[in-house]
Design an enzyme around this catalytic site. Structure first.
Site, PDB file in Angstrom:
ATOM      1  N   LYS A  42     -18.833 -17.092  -0.743  1.00 50.71           N
ATOM      2  CA  LYS A  42     -20.436 -16.952  -0.673  1.00 50.71           C
ATOM      3  C   LYS A  42     -21.081 -16.290  -2.039  1.00 50.71           C
ATOM      4  O   LYS A  42     -20.584 -15.466  -2.662  1.00 50.71           O
ATOM      5  CB  LYS A  42     -20.823 -16.133   0.463  1.00 50.71           C
ATOM      6  CG  LYS A  42     -20.660 -16.608   1.833  1.00 50.71           C
ATOM      7  CD  LYS A  42     -20.942 -15.614   2.909  1.00 50.71           C
ATOM      8  CE  LYS A  42     -21.005 -16.025   4.152  1.00 50.71           C
ATOM      9  NZ  LYS A  42     -21.099 -14.941   4.995  1.00 50.71           N
ATOM     10  N   GLY A  89     -13.899  -4.625  -0.323  1.00 53.11           N
ATOM     11  CA  GLY A  89     -15.490  -4.149  -0.702  1.00 53.11           C
ATOM     12  C   GLY A  89     -15.699  -2.912  -1.510  1.00 53.11           C
ATOM     13  O   GLY A  89     -16.596  -3.006  -2.305  1.00 53.11           O
ATOM     14  N   GLY A  96      -8.896  -8.007  -2.501  1.00 52.46           N
ATOM     15  CA  GLY A  96      -9.168  -9.011  -1.570  1.00 52.46           C
ATOM     16  C   GLY A  96      -8.316 -10.370  -1.613  1.00 52.46           C
ATOM     17  O   GLY A  96      -7.318 -10.141  -1.962  1.00 52.46           O
ATOM     18  N   ARG A 154       0.876  -1.117  -0.031  1.00 55.80           N
ATOM     19  CA  ARG A 154       0.243  -0.147   0.036  1.00 55.80           C
ATOM     20  C   ARG A 154       0.793   1.252  -0.072  1.00 55.80           C
ATOM     21  O   ARG A 154       0.597   2.056  -0.472  1.00 55.80           O
ATOM     22  CB  ARG A 154      -0.933   0.048   1.221  1.00 55.80           C
ATOM     23  CG  ARG A 154      -2.065  -1.098   0.970  1.00 55.80           C
ATOM     24  CD  ARG A 154      -2.927  -0.932   2.024  1.00 55.80           C
ATOM     25  NE  ARG A 154      -4.470  -1.782   1.608  1.00 55.80           N
ATOM     26  CZ  ARG A 154      -4.957  -2.342   2.470  1.00 55.80           C
ATOM     27  NH1 ARG A 154      -4.812  -2.351   3.791  1.00 55.80           N
ATOM     28  NH2 ARG A 154      -6.014  -2.842   2.115  1.00 55.80           N
TER      29      ARG A 154
HETATM   30  P1  AMP Z   1     -14.147 -14.580  -0.746  1.00 58.40           P
HETATM   31  O1  AMP Z   1     -13.411 -13.643   0.429  1.00 58.40           O
HETATM   32  O2  AMP Z   1     -15.458 -14.490  -0.832  1.00 58.40           O
HETATM   33  O3  AMP Z   1     -13.318 -14.341  -1.895  1.00 58.40           O
HETATM   34  O4  AMP Z   1     -13.891 -16.009  -0.170  1.00 58.40           O
HETATM   35  C1  AMP Z   1     -12.441 -16.363   0.090  1.00 58.40           C
HETATM   36  C2  AMP Z   1     -12.644 -17.706   1.008  1.00 58.40           C
HETATM   37  O5  AMP Z   1     -13.276 -18.723   0.467  1.00 58.40           O
HETATM   38  C3  AMP Z   1     -11.096 -18.185   1.070  1.00 58.40           C
HETATM   39  O6  AMP Z   1     -10.660 -18.202   2.497  1.00 58.40           O
HETATM   40  C4  AMP Z   1     -11.174 -19.730   0.603  1.00 58.40           C
HETATM   41  O7  AMP Z   1     -10.679 -20.505   1.584  1.00 58.40           O
HETATM   42  C5  AMP Z   1     -12.754 -19.853   0.750  1.00 58.40           C
HETATM   43  N1  AMP Z   1     -13.184 -21.046  -0.130  1.00 58.40           N
HETATM   44  C6  AMP Z   1     -12.871 -21.119  -1.664  1.00 58.40           C
HETATM   45  N2  AMP Z   1     -13.608 -22.254  -1.862  1.00 58.40           N
HETATM   46  C7  AMP Z   1     -13.993 -22.853  -0.854  1.00 58.40           C
HETATM   47  C8  AMP Z   1     -14.708 -23.939  -0.657  1.00 58.40           C
HETATM   48  N3  AMP Z   1     -14.712 -25.140  -1.539  1.00 58.40           N
HETATM   49  N4  AMP Z   1     -15.013 -24.483   0.618  1.00 58.40           N
HETATM   50  C9  AMP Z   1     -14.806 -23.622   1.651  1.00 58.40           C
HETATM   51  N5  AMP Z   1     -14.250 -22.382   1.535  1.00 58.40           N
HETATM   52  C10 AMP Z   1     -13.812 -21.892   0.295  1.00 58.40           C
END
Ligand code: AMP
Length: 399
Positions: A200, A379, A356, A38
């Protein structure tokens, strides 16, 4: 068409310029900066203002001190690093507003650089308090926002102060974010492939909805894929999924269908019968196609999916990636994510990494230097890709 003004559009010589940067750097237990990304990202704007003879007054937050002075969240550890990188002295003041700060800054010479203490030591900052914004506005004649990571929040240092100061423009970092997350995805060179993963569906459904309008194909990985599998009537065993978001997933699938956008879901999956995040280990694993049985959870995309997705990426002219393909923090389930990173690095497409965890993942894969652009926002990137106005950007002057 009008655009947000930048520091190149205004005279700054001899002016006091308040620059909102993002020095929210990680610190270890000894207070040492452990990642200077950063700080590096802010250098072009600071150097340009310095060379133009501005009096450069830098403000930032660090951590969440919640309106109190917390010594472990002081910005002072940034000073020697910034000074070394700029090859210039940096004046540090132990507060960001008040008569003493005003007095110290009034003696600045042209080209001099000052860094003020953590904005969030004052509760007024995150409350966008009028009085705190007024105090900040007394420090300068010109406002520059170069902190993309907080641009989705209306705080005093990126919104309130900009409502008061007459001249407010973006720095080079925000200019670049707007160019890549904005222009390059609004009018992408085609084929435009969007890769979305992560935990999610609910976090990214609005991004999916928006990008279906621009993309030629949407590629899904990560845990998000299991909610789409549920929407298609499949079983997902113990995989992380959001059964209450199945309807959202269904409507995204039908929107893609009606617009002729290809919507790709994994054709095979790496599953495990136990996942221990703490020890970063998996139990038994196997690759399966179709339904996932109870007692097993999906942790990565399988080899056939990797091959299919890699082919898509290699034919693309623009690729946007947000969210890992699996639990990339564990070695045995990082293959899908790292394979995507490699495919993106090896393709000739303009590649945009949407902030992220995807940035962490591509850096860990070793291909970080080979992408066209990595967003500095988490975000903020998502909200911008959803098509929302970011207060810290929309308040700035336009040409
Ligand atoms: P995000 O912040 O929504 O991009 O999510 C990132 C997180 O999703 C990471 O910490 C990954 O470990 C988790 N992730 C990705 N694929 C899976 C999965 N199949 N099961 C559980 N966690 C997951």
């Amino acid at each position: 068409m009008s655009r947000i003004k930048t520091i190149d559009d205004i005279p700054v010589s001899g002016k006091r310029v308040l620059v909102r940067v993002d020095f929210n750097v990680p610190l270890d237990s000894d207070g040492k900066v452990t990642d200077d990304t950063r700080i590096n990202a802010a250098l072009p704007t600071i150097l340009k203002l310095h060379h133009q003879g501005a009096k450069v007054i830098l403000v930032s937050h660090l951590g969440r001190p919640k309106g109190r002075r917390v010594e472990s969240m002081s910005l002072s550890p940034v000073v020697p690093i910034l000074s070394e990188k700029l090859c210039l002295p940096v004046l540090f003041l132990d507060d960001c507003v008040g008569v003493e700060v005003e007095a110290a800054l009034s003696g600045m010479s042209n080209g001099q650089i000052a860094l003020l203490e953590n904005l969030r030591f004052h509760a007024g900052e995150t409350e966008n308090d009028v009085d705190f914004s007024l105090q900040l506005s007394k420090l300068a004649e010109v406002f520059v926002n170069d902190a993309f990571g907080t641009a989705h929040r209306a705080h005093s240092s990126n919104f309130g102060v900009a409502q008061i100061l007459k001249v407010k423009v973006s720095g080079y970092l925000i200019e670049k974010e707007l160019e890549f997350l904005g222009n390059k995805t609004h009018s992408p060179e085609k084929p435009f492939i969007v890769i979305l993963g992560g935990a999610k569906v609910s976090d990214k459904i609005k991004v999916i909805d928006k990008l279906i309008e621009k993309a030629d194909a949407i590629i899904i990985g990560g845990a998000m894929a299991y909610t789409f599998a549920l929407a298609k009537g499949k079983r997902v065993g113990d995989s992380l999924s959001e059964p209450d978001k199945v309807n959202l997933a269904k409507s995204a699938l039908s929107k893609a269908d009606s617009r002729g956008v290809r919507f790709l879901l994994p054709v095979d999956t790496l599953v495990t019968d136990s996942l221990d995040f703490k020890s970063k280990s998996l139990g038994r694993t196997k690759v399966i196609e179709g339904d996932i049985a109870d007692g097993w959870e999906g942790v990565d995309i399988g080899p056939k999916t990797i091959e299919k997705y890699t082919q898509e990426v290699s034919a693309a002219r623009t690729v946007l990636w947000n969210g890992p393909m699996g639990v990339f923090e564990i070695n045995s389930s990082n293959k899908g994510t790292f394979a995507m990173a490699r495919a993106i690095a090896e393709s000739d497409a303009t590649s945009i990494i949407g902030g992220g965890d995807s940035v962490t993942a591509i850096n860990r894969s070793g291909y970080g230097d080979e992408v066209t652009f990595m967003s500095t926002g988490g975000g903020a990137s998502l909200e911008f890709l959803e098509g929302k106005e970011l207060p810290g950007v929309s308040i700035l002057d336009r040409t």
